[in-house]
Design a protein around this motif. Sequence first.
Motif, short mmCIF file in Angstrom:
data_model
loop_
_atom_site.label_atom_id
_atom_site.label_comp_id
_atom_site.label_asym_id
_atom_site.label_seq_id
_atom_site.Cartn_x
_atom_site.Cartn_y
_atom_site.Cartn_z
N PHE A 90 5.93 -3.35 -16.64
CA PHE A 90 5.44 -3.28 -18.15
C PHE A 90 3.88 -2.48 -18.32
O PHE A 90 3.57 -2.32 -19.25
CB PHE A 90 5.32 -4.76 -18.55
N LEU A 91 3.36 -2.02 -17.16
CA LEU A 91 2.12 -1.61 -16.93
C LEU A 91 1.97 -0.33 -17.84
O LEU A 91 1.29 -0.23 -18.90
CB LEU A 91 1.74 -1.15 -15.58
N GLY A 92 2.82 0.63 -17.44
CA GLY A 92 2.97 1.96 -18.44
C GLY A 92 3.19 1.94 -20.00
O GLY A 92 2.66 2.36 -20.49
N VAL A 93 4.17 0.92 -20.14
CA VAL A 93 4.65 0.74 -21.56
C VAL A 93 3.40 0.24 -22.19
O VAL A 93 3.08 0.55 -23.53
CB VAL A 93 5.82 -0.27 -21.37
N ILE A 94 2.70 -1.00 -21.86
CA ILE A 94 1.86 -1.68 -22.35
C ILE A 94 0.55 -0.79 -22.65
O ILE A 94 -0.30 -0.46 -23.68
CB ILE A 94 1.20 -2.76 -21.57
N LEU A 95 0.32 0.14 -21.54
CA LEU A 95 -0.94 1.22 -21.85
C LEU A 95 -0.50 1.97 -22.92
O LEU A 95 -1.47 2.64 -23.77
CB LEU A 95 -1.02 1.95 -20.59
N ARG A 96 0.65 2.67 -22.91
CA ARG A 96 1.18 3.68 -24.05
C ARG A 96 1.32 3.21 -25.38
O ARG A 96 0.89 3.53 -26.36
CB ARG A 96 2.42 4.58 -23.47
N ARG A 97 2.28 2.08 -25.48
CA ARG A 97 2.49 1.54 -26.81
C ARG A 97 1.64 0.79 -27.46
O ARG A 97 1.05 0.74 -28.47
CB ARG A 97 3.73 0.49 -26.51
#
Length: 381
Positions: free
Chosen positions: A34-41
């Motif tokens: 979930f790291l990348g999704v949290i950062l982007r979204r």
Amino acid sequence: MIGSRFSPETRRALRIDISATLLFTVFAALTAPFLGVILRRDLGATTLQLAVMSSACGACLLLSLLWARGVFLLVPFASSAWSFVGLVIARDFFSAAVAPAHAAVVERVYPRAQRARALGLVRMAGAVLGIGLALPAGQLFDRVGYRWIFVAAALLGMAASLRLRRLAVPEPETAGGEAPAGLRGAWETVRDDHVFRRLLVASFLFGFGCWIQTPAHPLLLVDVLQVSASQIGVCAAVAAVATLAGSAYWGWLVDRKSSLEALRVMYLVGATTPLIYYLAWSPWVLVASAVTDSLASVGLELVWMLAVIDVAGPQRTAQYVAISATLAGVRGIAGPLVGGLVIHSFGIHAVYLIASILTFSGAWLIGRELRVRVPAPVLTP
């Protein structure tokens, strides 16, 4: 679960290793996907910020695993993309010392004839738990704020580190042949060991292909395919099943063939992942990439370490792993930044095309150049 096919010493080590792996699996299942999704979204991260986060693992080389997992205790205080990226960098900074030490511990704790099966069993135990956690984790992130989930995961990760401290590690043998330390010793090792040098070249190509695509993943998932957290959970569940199968298969292949032959097969499997990303038209196509990526990931963790141990021998394992980790740091720094530049200039899909060429080149070199095979051990009944 741990049968009589292992020696009593190995069984004792496996009990500790498996329990620590189960704790770490919970930590990883609640953070990594979930790291990348949290950062982007949620935090609106830019391509540069995603590239910096991806490069952090390559740039950071020191300190302890315990605090690497504990830094996520600070996630509730991360109010911007840069502060979140900073926490990921801190995790990677403390984590990077683990590889040489872990390989040396594995070489001492697990006998060569039982090593692949033992490590495969440890990975399988983690994969079984990962299967059960993947779908609930995606649902949890849809319903609960990510900040406190990361705090709970950090505590479990720290507990896993403390559990590993109970491993009884034999003292190293005092026989001759220990390689000199430092940069000069590393240069002499790479210069004189032709098999290891070819292994590093192939690994660099494959690894650079893996790193260059990392900034593109959150962009593809969020901006192009608009993947939900639940869909990520489904992919994570499929990935956990693939990890379970891969843990058993890679251990079997190393025992029956050799670690270098297993490495060649693993590179071929991993090289298909960027092709799937390149062709993806729906979030559900990523289920296939979850399978190939998980097979390659568990292979990189297991087969690569065993290959380096086999090439190095008992006296030089830590140094050989440190050399390979240093080169991984070089490509880990450059790869995501180059990937970010490619995305900016040519778009997301260009990164996956380049990554596919690089990873298949690494697989081709393993098949062409590594003719000196490390023999498989004689299996004990």
